[in-house]
Design an enzyme around this catalytic site. Structure first.
Site, PDB file in Angstrom:
ATOM      1  N   THR A 223       0.902  -1.307   0.093  1.00 45.88           N
ATOM      2  CA  THR A 223      -0.026  -0.252  -0.039  1.00 45.88           C
ATOM      3  C   THR A 223       0.946   1.150  -0.129  1.00 45.88           C
ATOM      4  OG1 THR A 223      -1.738  -1.003   1.267  1.00 45.88           O
ATOM      5  CG2 THR A 223      -1.734   1.124   0.852  1.00 45.88           C
ATOM      6  N   CYS A 311      29.361   0.089  15.670  1.00 45.19           N
ATOM      7  CA  CYS A 311      28.516  -1.283  15.987  1.00 45.19           C
ATOM      8  C   CYS A 311      28.009  -1.316  17.281  1.00 45.19           C
ATOM      9  CB  CYS A 311      29.280  -2.519  15.558  1.00 45.19           C
ATOM     10  SG  CYS A 311      30.655  -2.777  16.653  1.00 45.19           S
TER      11      CYS A 311
END
Ligand SMILES: Cc1ncc(COP(=O)(O)O)c(C=O)c1O
Length: 373
Positions: A223, A311
């Site tokens: 959508t 990280c």
């Protein structure tokens, strides 16, 4: 976007009035964004914009979707965004040959090897796709995409460019770049996070990466999102209106930041300084300082910078961009990046430079000496 949210918009694929209203908003956004990116929106040869969740998805769609139907290697620059680099690494793990183009010390991609690679295209060593970013997100250095596109065009090779950093910063013109596909995203220009797009030249085929809907010709089903599309449109409109004066204003602030830092802090190094670069980016290094310690200290002083990819453990890999430029390790270790925007003020710039002038000498002093046990 707030106004759009009040409008009782339904699913743009629904046939009823609220659906049709939403459809209009999505299509108007598509048209405006294409036009302001220099793509063709009128006539039989109109270019296409597939909305995605952002630049990362658009880059993935380009790398995998444009090569699925083509045998041969993928060629990328060594300084691409991880969404390109990790896509091609994944493709390589599945057997796809990949070539990385080197960059010079000034951060510009070297096209000599591209010339010979696409030259071989005629001789049975096919290249499926070339992808070179239009400007690098760490150094801001502009890349020779138009030249690469000419080489590709001569040999019939597809070329994609990641223009995420360029839209709304300097003029962006899809048609004159003469590439086949281009990635853009909204959140780099004060638009909403969660929407970007892949612009495709008229007639270019892309294979979908997801399935289960007919939206966007089934090429990127799901959508469509009128509020995000309308927000993206508004962001592109305001970022490209009076672009020249916006560019000048950002460049003025960036140059002031760079000059102030260079005036107040000894021994800093600006990556990509000698190359034409975007007006808002400053990649600057303080040899003898650990970039993460510096980032933390700046953050505590209310100043935001980035250190490349962090990280979870809190340690960060060194910048693949500065590594690819073959800069000295001390420069790479101490490299951080600032971005200014049209909203940055002289006071912001002065505060950042002042904090650096206090923090850098402290962090250099606090560094354990090389001989310490
Ligand atoms: C050059 C470049 N390409 C792609 C991306 C990814 O875009 P997004 O955050 O919309 O997924 C970014 C932004 O982080 C970028 O700087």
């Amino acid at each position: 976007m707030h106004d759009l949210m009040q409008m009782r918009l339904a699913n743009p694929s629904s046939q009823h009035a609220d659906g049709r209203k939403a459809r209009l908003i999505v299509e108007q956004a598509r048209d405006t964004i294409l036009r302001l990116c220099g793509a063709r929106t009128v006539g039989m040869e109109s270019d296409q914009l597939l909305f995605t969740s952002g630049g990362t998805e658009a880059n993935n769609l380009a790398i995998f979707g444009l090569t699925q139907l083509q045998p041969g290697a993928i060629v990328v620059s060594a300084i691409e965004h991880p969404s390109v680099l990790e896509s091609v690494t994944h493709a390589a793990s599945q057997g796809r040959p990949v070539h990385f183009l080197p960059v010079n010390q000034n951060g510009v991609t070297c096209l000599e090897s591209l010339e010979s690679l696409v030259g071989q295209h005629h001789h049975g060593a096919p290249i499926a796709l070339v992808s070179i970013m239009l400007a690098n997100n760490e150094t801001g250095v502009l890349q020779p995409v138009q030249e690469a596109a000419q080489m590709c065009r001569r040999s019939g090779v597809l070329i994609h460019t990641d223009a995420v950093q360029v839209l709304g910063k300097v003029k962006l013109d899809f048609a004159s770049l003469d590439v086949d596909a281009m990635t853009v995203t909204a959140h780099k220009i004060h638009g909403p996070v969660g929407i970007g797009g892949l612009i495709l030249r008229h007639g270019i085929q892309v294979a979908p990466r997801s399935f289960g809907g007919f939206q966007q010709l089934g090429l990127r089903p799901g959508t469509e999102m009128p509020v995000l599309a309308g927000g993206f449109e508004e962001a592109v409109l305001s970022a490209t209106t009076d672009l020249e004066s916006r560019t000048k204003a950002m460049q003025g602030m960036r140059d002031m930041l760079q000059n102030e830092i260079q005036r107040l802090v000894d021994g800093c190094f600006v990556a990509g300084e000698l190359s034409p670069r975007l007006p808002h980016t400053l990649s600057i290094s303080f040899p003898g300082v650990e970039r993460q310690a510096l980032q933390l200290a700046l953050d505590m002083a209310g100043i935001a910078c980035s250190t490349g990819s962090a990280c979870a453990s809190g340690s960060s890999q060194s910048s693949h961009v500065l590594e690819a430029m073959h800069l000295p390790q001390e420069v790479i270790k101490g490299g951080i990046r600032f971005g200014v925007s049209i909203e940055t003020t002289e006071a912001d710039v002065a505060a950042a430079a002042e904090q650096l002038s206090l923090l850098v000498p402290k962090l250099r002093q606090g560094r354990p000496s090389r001989t310490a046990k």
